[in-house]
Write an enzyme that holds these catalytic residues in place. Sequence first.
Site, PDB file in Angstrom:
ATOM      1  N   LYS A 109       0.839  -1.203   0.000  1.00  0.00           N
ATOM      2  CA  LYS A 109       0.000   0.000   0.000  1.00  0.00           C
ATOM      3  C   LYS A 109       0.871   1.250   0.000  1.00  0.00           C
ATOM      4  O   LYS A 109       0.638   2.203  -0.748  1.00  0.00           O
ATOM      5  CB  LYS A 109      -0.937   0.002   1.223  1.00  0.00           C
ATOM      6  CG  LYS A 109      -2.113  -0.958   1.070  1.00  0.00           C
ATOM      7  CD  LYS A 109      -2.862  -1.214   2.366  1.00  0.00           C
ATOM      8  CE  LYS A 109      -3.943  -2.277   2.124  1.00  0.00           C
ATOM      9  NZ  LYS A 109      -4.583  -2.789   3.336  1.00  0.00           N
TER      10      LYS A 109
ATOM     11  N   ASP B  71     -11.402   2.779   3.595  1.00  0.00           N
ATOM     12  CA  ASP B  71     -11.671   1.345   3.496  1.00  0.00           C
ATOM     13  C   ASP B  71     -13.178   1.080   3.342  1.00  0.00           C
ATOM     14  O   ASP B  71     -13.575  -0.006   2.932  1.00  0.00           O
ATOM     15  CB  ASP B  71     -11.228   0.644   4.802  1.00  0.00           C
ATOM     16  CG  ASP B  71     -10.014  -0.250   4.626  1.00  0.00           C
ATOM     17  OD1 ASP B  71      -9.743  -0.663   3.488  1.00  0.00           O
ATOM     18  OD2 ASP B  71      -9.360  -0.533   5.645  1.00  0.00           O
TER      19      ASP B  71
ATOM     20  N   GLN C 185      -5.053  -1.735   9.497  1.00  0.00           N
ATOM     21  CA  GLN C 185      -4.927  -3.060   8.885  1.00  0.00           C
ATOM     22  C   GLN C 185      -5.553  -4.119   9.796  1.00  0.00           C
ATOM     23  O   GLN C 185      -5.262  -4.166  10.989  1.00  0.00           O
ATOM     24  CB  GLN C 185      -3.449  -3.360   8.604  1.00  0.00           C
ATOM     25  CG  GLN C 185      -3.204  -4.623   7.810  1.00  0.00           C
ATOM     26  CD  GLN C 185      -3.746  -4.572   6.383  1.00  0.00           C
ATOM     27  OE1 GLN C 185      -3.776  -3.512   5.755  1.00  0.00           O
ATOM     28  NE2 GLN C 185      -4.190  -5.690   5.866  1.00  0.00           N
TER      29      GLN C 185
HETATM   30  N1  GUN Z   1      -7.140  -7.008   5.859  1.00  0.00           N
HETATM   31  C1  GUN Z   1      -7.411  -7.744   4.758  1.00  0.00           C
HETATM   32  N2  GUN Z   1      -7.967  -6.975   3.803  1.00  0.00           N
HETATM   33  C2  GUN Z   1      -8.047  -5.730   4.314  1.00  0.00           C
HETATM   34  C3  GUN Z   1      -8.523  -4.500   3.804  1.00  0.00           C
HETATM   35  O1  GUN Z   1      -9.012  -4.375   2.671  1.00  0.00           O
HETATM   36  N3  GUN Z   1      -8.423  -3.433   4.648  1.00  0.00           N
HETATM   37  C4  GUN Z   1      -7.923  -3.540   5.895  1.00  0.00           C
HETATM   38  N4  GUN Z   1      -7.898  -2.446   6.649  1.00  0.00           N
HETATM   39  N5  GUN Z   1      -7.473  -4.667   6.398  1.00  0.00           N
HETATM   40  C5  GUN Z   1      -7.537  -5.753   5.605  1.00  0.00           C
END
Ligand code: GUN
Length: 287
Positions: A53, A120, A97
């Site tokens: 990211k 998100d 996350q």
């Molecule tokens: N863990 C797995 N996929 C995601 C996601 O799309 N966003 C976040 N914040 N955590 C994750």
Amino acid sequence: MSSAIINGKEIGQEIRGEVAIRVEALKKQGLTPGLAVILVGENPASKTYVANKQKSCEQIGMYSELIKLPAETTEENLLDQIRTLNEREDIHGILVQLPLPKHINEDEVIATISPEKDVDGFSPVSVGKMMLGQDTYLPCTPYGVMKLLEYSGIEVAGKHAVIVGRSHIVGKPMGQLLLQKDATVTYTHSKTPDLPSFTKQADIIIAAVGRANFITKEHVKEGAVVIDVGINRDENNKLCGDVNFADVDGIASHITPVPGGVGPMTITMLLSNTVQSAENVLARQTT
Ligand code: GUN
């Protein structure tokens, strides 16, 4: 004949090119879009996702900040960090996350992220707005799947979409987004008896169960579009999806590979949502 491959890497690049142009335009107006990512603990998969990211942000000229907290961090400390980020003008998107360590209440954490920075799309406010078809940040993976379908010229209206999996991150919102585009949607999951009897009716299958090579040719109707959201390891530790690609190849009209299908789209839509958030700041200033 082989199924047509939906190339998420290529489509993702194309969309990132468009997002990079929006970043440039914002920078000319003195605003650099900024994403803050909070990582709690040492989960190896989470570390990889977070590094990707950050790299992607930098590649298109955005600011990114990583806040690393130890696994034993308190919930209150994490909430304080989020509250600080909510107030910061240089941060337009906040991502915590997941998964979080067991002693931390995930719902509480997500609900503390300001809806204006919830790139998100996981907060109760964002989810509620999505359900109502209101303007909001859409969760990145389902949003990315919608873009894959759109860029591949696959019509959704009137089609029967069968979702396999009901997670908050993928399955549930995926059905909503397809419904809003006038698909007929069926939700199935691990406790659905005789799963093939449902998936065999699908014009579009969304596989999001998190089980390696779970969807085989017995699940798929001739000419169906198969979207594989899974990221698993097979018995040889090789990366694979929820769909047994070789088995379904030639039966499906279109299929997404793993890797290189849905995966690259998730980060792409995260970048797009963060840039949208920065654009919204400017729009609020001028009205
Ligand atoms: N863990 C797995 N996929 C995601 C996601 O799309 N966003 C976040 N914040 N955590 C994750």
